[in-house]
Design an enzyme around this catalytic site. Structure first.
Site, PDB file in Angstrom:
ATOM      1  N   TYR A 238       0.823  -1.219   0.000  1.00 56.34           N
ATOM      2  CA  TYR A 238       0.000   0.000   0.000  1.00 56.34           C
ATOM      3  C   TYR A 238       0.856   1.268   0.000  1.00 56.34           C
ATOM      4  CZ  TYR A 238      -4.288   2.653   0.547  1.00 56.34           C
ATOM      5  OH  TYR A 238      -5.334   3.505   0.324  1.00 56.34           O
ATOM      6  N   GLU A 245       2.069   6.495  -6.819  1.00 58.65           N
ATOM      7  CA  GLU A 245       1.007   7.287  -7.441  1.00 58.65           C
ATOM      8  C   GLU A 245       1.217   8.781  -7.177  1.00 58.65           C
ATOM      9  OE1 GLU A 245      -2.280   3.781  -6.491  1.00 58.65           O
ATOM     10  OE2 GLU A 245      -2.554   5.812  -5.715  1.00 58.65           O
TER      11      GLU A 245
END
Length: 313
Positions: A238, A245
């Site tokens: 994660y 991102e």
């Protein structure tokens, strides 16, 4: 006057026959006016069809992300020996391919270049870094198309086929679609950014586990290995995925003025869309914290549900 037994029986049977006729007619009327009751098997058949559909969807999604994960690893480790022949930035994008079928997609080019990290890395890591700049040529189009299929998950929630929260599902799907279509498809430099590789690796690894876990549940199984991986690998995947991102978004910001200001607006260094992407870059980090802590809490409930009760005792 004495009544014959046969006559007495006649008086006793006639009223009952009349009542029988009236009741029969009443029942006949009620049967024709009452709404038809659907058979119990129809609802069961519908739920079975939905179950089969969801199983097919999760299985195909797991296969799609498995394809992306496998070819990403093949490319990074040059298992097939073809990594050096993959173009760095000239590979066709998903939008360019779809434009041949549907319509042309507006295309923007970025002037932001990726920093050269080779001088800061050990020599044995340099080939991996170089290959990470061409991963898009291998899995770029497949990633865009497979990720776009996740829009169906929003439909599944709206139809009540799954119990996932609508708001959370929309946020997760839209954020990834923004990365795929709003960042990578629009800014050519992001396709040669090593962060694209780390992002796709985190996505595909996570989704292979998640969709495989869902597909197994639909068959009535809950493999302990998949359960453990689903609620454990997020510790690494994660932050890796969300961090990639965020910095991939940051790489699209104007390099002429690293910090947005009024002067950069007046001089035309920053456009309105640049400010939007900068705002999203700032929002990404508190969102990461919220989701990360939420997953930690979920893991405690699933992996060790009795720990809370033991502490209370």
């Amino acid at each position: 006057m004495r009544i014959a037994p046969s006559v007495l029986c006649l008086y006793r049977t006639q009223p009952s026959c009349s009542c029988t006729r009236i009741m029969a007619r009443s029942k006949q009327v009620n049967d024709t006016t009452a709404p038809p009751v659907p058979p119990k098997s129809s609802k069961k058949a519908t739920s079975t069809a939905v179950k089969y559909y969801l199983f097919a969807y999760n299985t195909l999604s797991a296969l799609g992300w498995s394809y992306i994960l496998i070819f990403t690893l093949i490319h990074i480790f040059n298992i097939d020996g073809k990594s050096s022949t993959v173009p760095a930035g000239a590979a066709p994008t998903a939008s360019s391919i779809l434009s041949r079928v549907f319509s042309s997609v507006p295309y923007l080019k970025s002037t932001v270049s990726v920093s050269n990290l080779e001088s800061r890395l050990p020599s044995y890591l340099v080939p991996f870094l170089r290959r990470s700049t061409t991963t898009f040529g291998r899995v770029g189009t497949a990633t865009a198309l497979v990720q776009s299929c996740a829009l169906l998950e929003v439909v599944h929630v709206l139809l009540g086929w799954v119990r996932s929260p609508l708001q959370t599902t929309v946020m997760q799907v839209s954020s990834r679609l923004f990365l795929v279509w709003g960042i990578v498809e629009q800014f050519e430099a992001t396709r040669t950014n090593p962060l694209y590789t780390s992002m796709v690796f985190a996505w595909s690894f996570t989704e292979v586990i998640r969709y495989s876990f869902y597909a197994a549940n639909l068959l009535g199984y809950e493999p302990s290995v998949l359960l453990y991986l689903r609620y454990t690998t997020f510790y690494v995947l994660y932050p890796l995925g969300a961090g990639s991102e965020a910095f991939l978004i940051y790489s699209t910001l104007p390099s002429s003025s690293p910090v947005p200001s009024w002067s950069s607006w007046v001089r035309g260094m920053w456009k309105p869309t640049d400010y939007i992407r900068a705002g999203l870059f700032g929002i990404w980090w508190p969102g990461l914290y919220v989701m990360y802590t939420h997953m930690i809490k979920q893991r405690r409930k699933v992996i060790n549900p009795k720990s809370k009760g033991s502490k209370a005792n």
